[in-house]
Design an enzyme around this catalytic site. Structure first.
Site, PDB file in Angstrom:
ATOM      1  N   CYS A 166      32.828  46.689  54.226  1.00 17.22           N
ATOM      2  CA  CYS A 166      34.007  46.255  54.704  1.00 17.22           C
ATOM      3  C   CYS A 166      34.206  44.971  55.161  1.00 17.22           C
ATOM      4  O   CYS A 166      35.247  44.041  55.092  1.00 17.22           O
ATOM      5  CB  CYS A 166      34.774  47.217  55.651  1.00 17.22           C
ATOM      6  N   CYS A 215      32.531  42.948  60.056  1.00 18.90           N
ATOM      7  CA  CYS A 215      31.353  42.653  61.114  1.00 18.90           C
ATOM      8  C   CYS A 215      31.066  41.157  60.894  1.00 18.90           C
ATOM      9  O   CYS A 215      30.021  40.802  61.487  1.00 18.90           O
ATOM     10  CB  CYS A 215      30.439  43.628  61.239  1.00 18.90           C
ATOM     11  N   VAL A 241      10.811  44.850  55.492  1.00 19.49           N
ATOM     12  CA  VAL A 241      12.441  44.822  55.428  1.00 19.49           C
ATOM     13  C   VAL A 241      12.773  43.109  55.058  1.00 19.49           C
ATOM     14  O   VAL A 241      12.491  42.451  56.094  1.00 19.49           O
ATOM     15  CB  VAL A 241      13.255  45.394  56.649  1.00 19.49           C
ATOM     16  N   ASN A 292      17.502  44.455  54.931  1.00 18.59           N
ATOM     17  CA  ASN A 292      18.039  45.428  55.755  1.00 18.59           C
ATOM     18  C   ASN A 292      19.171  46.180  55.073  1.00 18.59           C
ATOM     19  O   ASN A 292      19.937  47.051  55.736  1.00 18.59           O
ATOM     20  CB  ASN A 292      18.255  45.274  57.072  1.00 18.59           C
ATOM     21  N   LEU A 342       4.928  43.921  46.906  1.00 21.43           N
ATOM     22  CA  LEU A 342       5.247  43.384  45.977  1.00 21.43           C
ATOM     23  C   LEU A 342       5.360  41.793  46.091  1.00 21.43           C
ATOM     24  O   LEU A 342       6.070  41.273  47.276  1.00 21.43           O
ATOM     25  CB  LEU A 342       6.585  43.771  45.476  1.00 21.43           C
ATOM     26  N   ARG A 391      51.581  57.000  54.377  1.00 15.01           N
ATOM     27  CA  ARG A 391      52.683  55.813  53.708  1.00 15.01           C
ATOM     28  C   ARG A 391      53.273  56.539  52.628  1.00 15.01           C
ATOM     29  O   ARG A 391      52.659  56.775  51.572  1.00 15.01           O
ATOM     30  CB  ARG A 391      51.938  54.846  53.421  1.00 15.01           C
ATOM     31  N   GLU A 414      57.271  51.771  53.942  1.00 14.79           N
ATOM     32  CA  GLU A 414      56.827  52.994  52.853  1.00 14.79           C
ATOM     33  C   GLU A 414      57.506  52.636  51.361  1.00 14.79           C
ATOM     34  O   GLU A 414      57.019  52.823  50.429  1.00 14.79           O
ATOM     35  CB  GLU A 414      57.215  54.242  53.157  1.00 14.79           C
TER      36      GLU A 414
HETATM   37  C1  LIG Z   1      27.473  46.979  50.595  1.00 13.88           C
HETATM   38  C2  LIG Z   1      26.338  47.050  49.648  1.00 13.88           C
HETATM   39  C3  LIG Z   1      26.494  46.638  48.261  1.00 13.88           C
HETATM   40  C4  LIG Z   1      25.623  46.694  47.351  1.00 13.88           C
HETATM   41  N1  LIG Z   1      25.785  46.222  46.117  1.00 13.88           N
HETATM   42  C5  LIG Z   1      24.815  46.425  45.221  1.00 13.88           C
HETATM   43  C6  LIG Z   1      25.007  46.113  43.877  1.00 13.88           C
HETATM   44  O1  LIG Z   1      26.082  45.766  43.636  1.00 13.88           O
HETATM   45  N2  LIG Z   1      23.858  46.423  43.025  1.00 13.88           N
HETATM   46  C7  LIG Z   1      22.717  46.404  43.534  1.00 13.88           C
HETATM   47  O2  LIG Z   1      21.849  46.590  42.614  1.00 13.88           O
HETATM   48  N3  LIG Z   1      22.271  47.054  44.636  1.00 13.88           N
HETATM   49  C8  LIG Z   1      23.513  46.837  45.668  1.00 13.88           C
HETATM   50  N4  LIG Z   1      23.178  47.177  46.943  1.00 13.88           N
HETATM   51  C9  LIG Z   1      21.879  47.614  47.427  1.00 13.88           C
HETATM   52  C10 LIG Z   1      20.967  46.682  48.252  1.00 13.88           C
HETATM   53  O3  LIG Z   1      22.025  45.526  48.631  1.00 13.88           O
HETATM   54  C11 LIG Z   1      19.910  46.188  47.181  1.00 13.88           C
HETATM   55  O4  LIG Z   1      19.022  47.072  46.513  1.00 13.88           O
HETATM   56  C12 LIG Z   1      19.172  44.952  47.934  1.00 13.88           C
HETATM   57  O5  LIG Z   1      18.552  44.048  46.777  1.00 13.88           O
HETATM   58  C13 LIG Z   1      18.046  45.387  48.685  1.00 13.88           C
HETATM   59  O6  LIG Z   1      17.234  44.232  49.459  1.00 13.88           O
HETATM   60  P1  LIG Z   1      17.063  44.435  50.816  1.00 13.88           P
HETATM   61  O7  LIG Z   1      16.347  42.863  51.208  1.00 13.88           O
HETATM   62  O8  LIG Z   1      18.120  44.399  51.682  1.00 13.88           O
HETATM   63  O9  LIG Z   1      16.119  45.680  51.297  1.00 13.88           O
HETATM   64  P2  LIG Z   1      15.920  46.104  52.323  1.00 13.88           P
HETATM   65  O10 LIG Z   1      16.575  47.241  53.172  1.00 13.88           O
HETATM   66  O11 LIG Z   1      15.223  45.004  53.312  1.00 13.88           O
HETATM   67  O12 LIG Z   1      14.328  47.054  51.602  1.00 13.88           O
HETATM   68  C14 LIG Z   1      14.509  47.770  50.765  1.00 13.88           C
HETATM   69  C15 LIG Z   1      13.166  48.621  50.584  1.00 13.88           C
HETATM   70  O13 LIG Z   1      12.355  47.829  49.693  1.00 13.88           O
HETATM   71  C16 LIG Z   1      11.139  47.858  50.029  1.00 13.88           C
HETATM   72  N5  LIG Z   1      10.385  46.484  49.750  1.00 13.88           N
HETATM   73  C17 LIG Z   1      11.171  45.384  49.899  1.00 13.88           C
HETATM   74  N6  LIG Z   1      10.338  44.198  49.781  1.00 13.88           N
HETATM   75  C18 LIG Z   1       9.245  44.808  49.440  1.00 13.88           C
HETATM   76  C19 LIG Z   1       7.806  44.080  48.976  1.00 13.88           C
HETATM   77  N7  LIG Z   1       7.735  42.808  48.920  1.00 13.88           N
HETATM   78  N8  LIG Z   1       6.832  44.951  48.574  1.00 13.88           N
HETATM   79  C20 LIG Z   1       7.073  46.505  48.807  1.00 13.88           C
HETATM   80  N9  LIG Z   1       8.018  46.931  49.068  1.00 13.88           N
HETATM   81  C21 LIG Z   1       9.233  46.202  49.615  1.00 13.88           C
HETATM   82  C22 LIG Z   1      11.106  48.130  51.633  1.00 13.88           C
HETATM   83  O14 LIG Z   1      10.023  48.651  52.262  1.00 13.88           O
HETATM   84  C23 LIG Z   1      12.426  49.123  51.645  1.00 13.88           C
HETATM   85  O15 LIG Z   1      11.923  50.436  51.183  1.00 13.88           O
HETATM   86  C24 LIG Z   1      24.179  47.084  48.049  1.00 13.88           C
HETATM   87  C25 LIG Z   1      23.897  47.564  49.237  1.00 13.88           C
HETATM   88  C26 LIG Z   1      24.976  47.456  50.295  1.00 13.88           C
HETATM   89  C27 LIG Z   1      24.873  47.634  51.519  1.00 13.88           C
HETATM   90  S1  FES Z   2      30.542  45.788  56.739  1.00 11.16           S
HETATM   91 FE1  FES Z   2      31.774  47.266  57.588  1.00 11.16          FE
HETATM   92  S2  FES Z   2      31.287  47.074  59.706  1.00 11.16           S
HETATM   93 FE2  FES Z   2      29.714  45.925  58.747  1.00 11.16          FE
END
Ligand SMILES: Cc1cc2nc3c(=O)[nH]c(=O)nc-3n(C[C@H](O)[C@H](O)[C@H](O)COP(=O)(O)OP(=O)(O)OC[C@H]3O[C@@H](n4cnc5c(N)ncnc54)[C@H](O)[C@@H]3O)c2cc1C
Ligand code: FES
Ligand code: FES
Length: 1343
Positions: free
Chosen positions: A60, A63, A298, A301, A448, A919, A1271
């Site tokens: 959303c 934050c 991570v 995250n 990776l 609404r 409304e």
């Molecule tokens: C609001 C929202 C919208 C999103 N929209 C999309 C979208 O439109 N399309 C889409 O594809 N995804 C989407 N996602 C999913 C997510 O954002 C993606 O998958 C993102 O690329 C994950 O990356 P991260 O760094 O945050 O992963 P993290 O949460 O940091 O890690 C994910 C996992 O990957 C593993 N990992 C990470 N790096 C390595 C490495 N180098 N070697 C081994 N394991 C590893 C970690 O151990 C963990 O299990 C969305 C998520 C949210 C919350």
């Molecule tokens: S994106 Fe909704 S509270 Fe963080």
């Protein structure tokens, strides 16, 4: 070079101290908990409550904060927006965090973003506002002069439920490059003389709403006086200060010196359950992974954080590879591009775009990079893209990953490293890379490192596609990437590689199709064969997770068809093939992958105040929301922003894991074992009377109205209406049609979830309740009953709500009741704010409706009779469903005269959470049913939709089916004006021409009127107010209504200001409270301005009457002196006000169906024309233009009223096209968060959005001739629904499907695609899954 030695003793390594900056202040935390999110740290520890918790899952943007840090690779400071709800506080070690409080304040100076947003009326409830401010602020820190596209992109990750987005875009578009010139050219508003007319003269380009050279017209000033609310010119000019990027706060100098001079330090933070490491080299990283093979790596995250926040998982070891240089770099050579696994999505987009633009590579070489960049535009929002890494996306192995299909189709190579192995392992990203659901081929302990994307060659073509429920910031329903390689200089396929997401438990390659295509010519025969092969390669079971199986299959086929046409276009261009007759050229020209990026345009007009109105009388002027500045600075206080009381406890609800079951026993032993557990509270702790309704005895799980009808499961209440003799009249009609209509429910999705704090006062059973509630008096009554005390012991207080929309009219009790009981039991303050998931599971929403209709009419088009059976789905308790059904029944005529009407209304009792107020309260559902059969009859008669409606529209003094005479019937005026203003007749012709030329994209247009009955039942029609005038002349005002963003307090200030003849700055509204105004009615039914406005006037008039003799004796006395004198002369300066609406009386005999009296106090009217463009292959659509003419009487505040119209329209747009509450067949709520339930986003705002307030429309039944507005406009969004239906009709004609067709609401991309009915959907119409016969139910059900 890979080594296998362990260099650091990680287990014994000491814990580090966390250090970061917030708003320029250094924060040092000795023992940080690695599980704490940044948001929680900011709000709880630092008491910076400007950043809000709206969902906790990145969905959303409430934050949003800005994070700045030193980038040692590129030697620069970087600034980016991020979701504080997902970022862990330990991850910002060494960073500077900026929150909304850090950029401006009402005590010092508002930042330009805050000021402009407030002045352009860009906040209503204000809960989303700090997040939106911070997204824009982060953009400006990187690009002080952004483009329109930059602004739209930076807001993709923010949601607003109130404003409809237009005013926010208008405010931010003032930042765009003013030197670029106006896109309107000579028609720019700067060339228009500013007249003393009625147009909105914001001195913006009125068409594009953006800044251009005409901006020299703005007085750039920091002089506050010019901007005072009570400035007489406020309605004509929006004055704001110049944005000076050089004045932005600096990156903390100490931190900069430290970051530059020191190499990144290895970090370890240890919490109770989680240990967190930040290695600084690849060597350390692989070492750590070998010691903790189950540790999560991570980066952003954004996957792991959602698992923790929403699913309650915790991960014992977390390793953050963000300081590992090798993982953060993108390199390019003549073979392709190598992307480090920790590179963020934003970084990838930027660097790949630079490679593409550099000119160092040919266009064909970079096709895969272009596919990736294009896809990234549709990947999440900026806050996620800025932190999420490609490695996280690959390794999560989500079946709907947007990146994996592209990597697979491009035969990319992943490189893994294992500590114990001498050499890196390189793996082709093919099907074997993802062996099963959320699993990769990585070996235990492997990291990776990077992924290599080979460049494409001359005879290759590559493209990627994605379709989701919402255009922006949504995960895919189906996505795909395809690459074909031809034998050089031919159309013969050498190789075809494709991958699909959303079609199986993993990203999947259609291997047989790929094999079969080798050696085939790229022609129509191949295209048809591929359709068959794909279906075999990508089978979906009827109960496949995700549902929509036929749509998904059709999408996969349609994506291939798009790719096929695109490649054919290229082959034709190269002269390698010619077009075949049946594949017209238009097919090739109608796909523009980023066609949703647009320049928003808008106009707003209203009636100016009369010339004689004093300058200091603010009634009728577009005053800024009274809390606008506080919203934009994050200073506005909501329940959970209140400081904690001493010894305060927190209450958590425990929900059943079975949706339909009796609770036999509750085992609390695990909870008791948790540290901090105080007590368990249930019904046995209620000291008074427990009146919580309990769901009836439903023996089976059923959710839909049809289920309930089948079981005859109804609440003991019905609403019938008999008008004329419909049965006899039906027999006399030339034609009779019968049919059914289904309209789905809607989740409120107020940005602030239900929240309450109960504070026992320690004596006489007194208790104080702070609650996000639309009905403080109900809160008081219910708390008193529950605690067994009299109401005089309970004080309820509501300062403001972060949105309500009806969802806080009764359902706040879900939180306030247990909180009150717990506070009573423990004798301590108790707080609870529902998580988004809890809120969506427990609180219920808008009533879904089902209707059977039978309509009789004559050859000439005149309506004669309507027989209607209405079924509302009330869920498991009755709540307000009786009233909701009643409202649907009385709106079952919309604006049309139907001489004979027979309506039976029933409320179905089902197992879903109790439906409640939302609404419109049943009216939109009732009117959608009318417009559905009206559309059908017009089509049947071969009459234009407009002519048929015109023919049957009410006239002045006509009588409705509930026996009320229509006085000042303005719907026809609105209707005629909107058709004229929107140029609908001419546009219809243009649309027909466009549709003739375009096979797979169709346009549609529709006009819809509305008549909305305003008023409560008779005994609810009263309002109250309290006015104290203090001896310094300041005024304290309280009234019976609550502020939830609708601007009620602002309007009340305007009313009081006029009555007392003083500037609004002298009047203060603090809150709504049962101690100041007792026995109030819920702020609901759009009626609160009418009721409380009159009460405020009554109170102020009393004060003025008392002052009158003094004023006459001392005509020159200023207000302050007058008040001092009055005080000295012992004139009472405090009074209450009261209003009861005259002439309200309604007798509705639900059994006989006879209605008498005045059911509606009066009616609000409006009409809207919307035009859409539909992608017939995917079901995607864009609203090209919406024009609205709305009757608000004489507007008290045109800015607020227009805000209500735009906001209601976009909320209605969600209802009719996008929002779809889903349950599993077992009764679980599937749509329990923003990840799965989509409300409209910025990109869904109509591209051209024009709102006009009807002029000269007096209303003698409300304060100062105004009308209710909250409304009534919502239903006008159905114009989009019917425009979509119109466009689908054109598509169906192409396939020879003529005549009427059923389209249920919401018209989701799924329903649109399947209704288009072409060769691709036909293949999938009959689902041949043998499980159907065995009674297997699909994955989800729509209640
Ligand atoms: C609001 C929202 C919208 C999103 N929209 C999309 C979208 O439109 N399309 C889409 O594809 N995804 C989407 N996602 C999913 C997510 O954002 C993606 O998958 C993102 O690329 C994950 O990356 P991260 O760094 O945050 O992963 P993290 O949460 O940091 O890690 C994910 C996992 O990957 C593993 N990992 C990470 N790096 C390595 C490495 N180098 N070697 C081994 N394991 C590893 C970690 O151990 C963990 O299990 C969305 C998520 C949210 C919350
Ligand atoms: S994106 Fe909704 S509270 Fe963080
Ligand atoms: S103002 Fe945006 S959610 Fe209320």
């Amino acid at each position: 070079m890979v080594t296998t030695e362990v260099s650091t003793d990680w287990q014994v390594m000491s814990r580090d101290v966390l250090m970061f900056y917030v708003n320029g202040k250094k924060i040092v935390e000795e023992s940080p908990d690695p599980e704490t999110t940044l948001l929680s740290y900011l709000r709880v520890k630092l008491r910076l409550t400007g950043s809000k918790l709206g969902c906790g899952e990145g969905g959303c943007g409430a934050c949003t904060v800005m994070i700045s840090k030193w980038d040692p690779i590129n030697n620069k400071i970087v600034h980016f927006s991020a979701n504080a709800c997902l970022a862990l506080v330990v991850s910002v070690h060494g960073c500077a965090v900026t929150t909304v409080e850090g950029i401006g304040s009402t005590k010092t100076k508002l930042h330009a973003v805050q000021e402009r947003l407030a002045k352009f009326h860009g906040s209503q409830c204000g809960f989303c506002t700090p997040g939106i401010v911070m997204s824009m602020y982060a953009l400006l820190r990187n690009k002080p002069v952004p483009s329109v596209e930059d602004i739209e992109e930076c807001l993709q990750g923010n949601l607003c439920r109130c404003t409809g987005y237009r005013p926010i875009l208008s405010a931010f578009n003032t930042f765009i490059d003013s030197t670029a010139g106006c896109p309107m050219g000579a028609k720019c508003c700067k060339n228009k003389p500013i007249q003393n007319g009625n147009e909105c003269r914001h001195r913006l380009c009125t068409k594009y709403n953006i800044g251009c050279s005409c901006f020299t017209g703005f007085p750039e000033t920091s002089d506050k006086n010019l901007m005072r609310n009570d400035d007489p010119h406020a309605s004509q000019l929006v004055c704001f200060s110049k944005y000076d990027p050089t004045q932005e706060i600096l990156f903390p100098p100490d931190l900069l010196i430290e970051s530059k001079s020191e190499d990144p330090k290895t970090l370890k933070f240890v919490g109770e359950r989680v240990t967190w490491f930040r290695p600084t080299s690849l060597q350390q990283l692989v070492e750590l992974k070998s010691i903790y093979p189950d540790a999560q790596l991570v980066n952003g995250n954004t996957e792991i954080g959602v698992e923790a926040n929403v699913r309650g998982r915790h991960f014992k070891y977390i390793i953050t590879p963000l300081d590992v240089k090798e993982l953060k770099t993108i390199s390019v050579d003549d073979k392709g591009v190598n992307i480090g696994s920790s590179c963020t999505i934003s970084q990838i987009k930027e660097e790949l775009q630079n490679f593409i633009d550099s000119g160092s590579f040919t266009k064909y070489q970079t096709q895969c990079l272009e596919s990736l960049v294009e896809m990234i535009y549709w990947f999440a929002g900026d806050q996620i893209r800025n932190v999420a890494a490609i490695g996280g996306n690959i390794m999560t192995a989500s079946p709907i990953s947007d990146l994996n299909p592209i990597l697979m189709a491009n035969e990319s190579i992943a490189t893994f490293r294992l500590h114990s192995r001498a050499k890196d392992r390189q793996v082709l990203m093919d099907q074997s890379f993802f062996p099963k659901y959320r699993t990769t081929c990585a070996e235990k302990g492997e990291v990776l490192i990077s992924v290599f994307l080979p460049f494409n060659t001359k005879d290759q073509y590559m493209k990627a596609y994605k379709q989701s429920k919402r255009r922006e910031d949504d995960i895919a329903i189906v996505n795909s990437a395809m690459r074909v390689v031809f034998h050089p200089g031919t159309c013969k396929v050498l190789k075809f590689v494709a991958a699909f997401g959303g079609m199986a438990a993993t990203s999947v390659m259609p291997e047989k199709t790929m094999q079969n295509m080798i050696g085939k010519e790229w022609n129509e025969t191949l295209m048809k064969d591929v359709m068959i092969w794909l279906r075999k390669d990508l089978p979906l079971a009827l109960d496949a997770p995700g549902g929509m199986v036929e749509y998904r299959e059709a999408l996969a086929a349609s994506f291939f068809f798009k790719f096929f046409l695109c490649v054919r276009g290229n082959l034709v261009e190269k002269g390698l093939t010619t077009l075949e007759d049946d594949l017209k050229l238009q097919n090739l020209t109608t796909f523009k992958p980023t066609d949703a990026i647009h320049i928003p345009m808008s106009t707003r007009t209203w009636q100016d105040t009369t010339d004689g109105q004093p300058h200091d009388d603010m009634v009728g002027r577009p005053m800024q929301h009274a809390s606008g500045d506080k919203h934009t600075t994050g200073e506005a206080v909501y329940v959970d922003d209140m400081p904690t009381f001493s010894d305060e406890l927190y209450l958590c609800l425990v929900t059943s894991i079975r949706p339909h079951a009796y609770i036999k026993n509750v085992d609390i032993s695990k909870a008791v074992a948790c540290e901090g557990f105080v007590t368990y509270v249930d019904h046995r702790d209620v000291p008074g009377t427990n009146e919580i309704p309990i769901a009836g005895e439903l023996c089976e799980v059923f959710a839909t109205s049809k289920d309930a009808m089948h079981h005859q499961s109804y609440f003991d209440i019905s609403k019938n209406v008999v008008h004329g003799d419909a049965i006899t009249a039906m027999a006399t009609c030339d034609h009779v049609i019968e049919g059914e209509v289904r309209i789905g429910g809607q989740e409120h999705f107020y940005l602030e979830t239900q929240a309450c704090i109960a504070v026992p006062k320690g004596e006489d059973g007194e208790i104080e309740m702070f609650c996000s509630s639309q009905d403080p008096s109900m809160l008081q009554r219910t708390t008193a009953t529950l605690l067994g005390v009299e109401a005089n012991k309970v004080v309820s207080r509501v300062k403001r709500m972060g949105g309500g929309f009806g969802g806080k009219e009764t359902r706040f009790l879900v939180v306030s009741n247990p909180v009150a009981v717990a506070a009573h039991k423990c004798g301590k303050a108790v707080r609870c704010m529902l998580s988004r998931k809890e809120d969506m599971i427990i609180t219920g929403g808008r009533q879904p409706f089902f209707a059977n209709y039978k309509v009789g009419f004559m050859k000439d088009g005149k309506l004669v009779a309507l027989i209607l059976d209405l079924y509302g789905n009330g869920g498991n308790t009755l709540d307000l469903s009786g009233g909701v059904l009643g409202k649907a029944v009385i709106h079952s005529d919309n604006c049309y005269k139907i001489p004979n009407v027979l309506i039976h209304g029933k409320i179905c009792k089902t197992n879903i959470s109790s439906s409640n107020a939302f609404r419109g309260f049943g009216a939109p559902q009732g009117m959608l049913i009318v417009e559905s059969w009206m559309t059908r009859i017009a089509q049947f008669l071969n009459m234009t939709q407009e002519k048929f409606r015109d023919l049957n529209m009410y006239k002045e003094e006509d009588v409705t089916h509930f026996n009320q005479k229509l006085e000042s019937f303005q719907a026809r005026r609105c209707w005629e004006e909107v058709i004229e203003k929107s140029n609908m007749v001419q546009r219809k012709e243009q649309i027909a021409q466009f549709n003739q030329q375009s096979r797979w994209r169709k346009k549609g247009i529709a006009c819809v009127p509305t008549k909305y009955a305003i008023g409560f039942p008779y005994n609810w029609c009263h309002g109250g107010a309290l006015v104290h005038v203090y001896t310094d002349g300041s005024v304290y005002l309280s009234h019976g209504g609550t502020e939830m963003g609708q601007g009620l307090h602002t309007k009340m200030l305007q009313v009081a200001g006029r009555c007392l003849g003083i500037p609004l700055s002298r009047i203060h509204i603090c809150e709504t409270s049962t101690v100041t105004v007792p026995n109030t009615r819920a702020t609901a039914a759009s009626f609160s301005t009418d009721l409380n406005g009159m009460a405020v006037k009554d109170a102020c008039d009393t004060i003025m009457e008392r002052l009158d003799p003094l004023r006459k004796q001392n005509p020159d006395l200023e207000w302050n002196d007058l008040i001092t004198k009055a005080y000295n002369e012992r004139i009472c300066l405090s009074t209450t006000g009261y209003h009861k609406t005259p002439g309200m009386f309604s007798a509705w005999d639900a059994e006989t169906g006879i209605v008498e009296g005045r059911t509606a106090c009066y009616f609000s009217y409006g009409a809207a024309v919307s035009e859409v463009e539909v992608d017939c292959l995917t079901g995607d659509h864009v609203v090209l233009q919406t024009d609205i003419v709305m009757d608000v009487g004489r507007s008290l505040n045109p800015a607020i009223d227009i805000g209500q119209i735009e906001g209601a329209f976009v909320q209605g747009y969600g209802l009719f096209t996008m929002e779809e509450p889903l349950h599993t067949p077992g009764g679980h709520v599937i749509t329990s968060g923003p990840g799965v339930y989509k409300i409209p986003g910025f990109g869904d705002c109509p591209r051209n959005f024009n709102v006009h307030l009807l002029r000269n429309a007096e209303n003698d039944r409300a304060i100062y001739s105004s009308k209710a507005i909250g409304e009534p406009p919502l239903f006008l969004a159905s114009s989009v629904f019917f425009a979509i239906k119109d466009a689908i009709g054109f598509a169906r004609e192409e396939s020879g499907l003529l005549g009427w067709f059923q389209l249920d609401s919401p018209a989701t991309s799924e329903l649109i695609r399947m209704a288009c009915g072409d060769c691709f959907t036909k293949q999938h119409e009959q689902h041949t899954d043998p499980k159907v016969e065995k009674g297997v139910k699909s994955w989800s059900i729509r209640a």
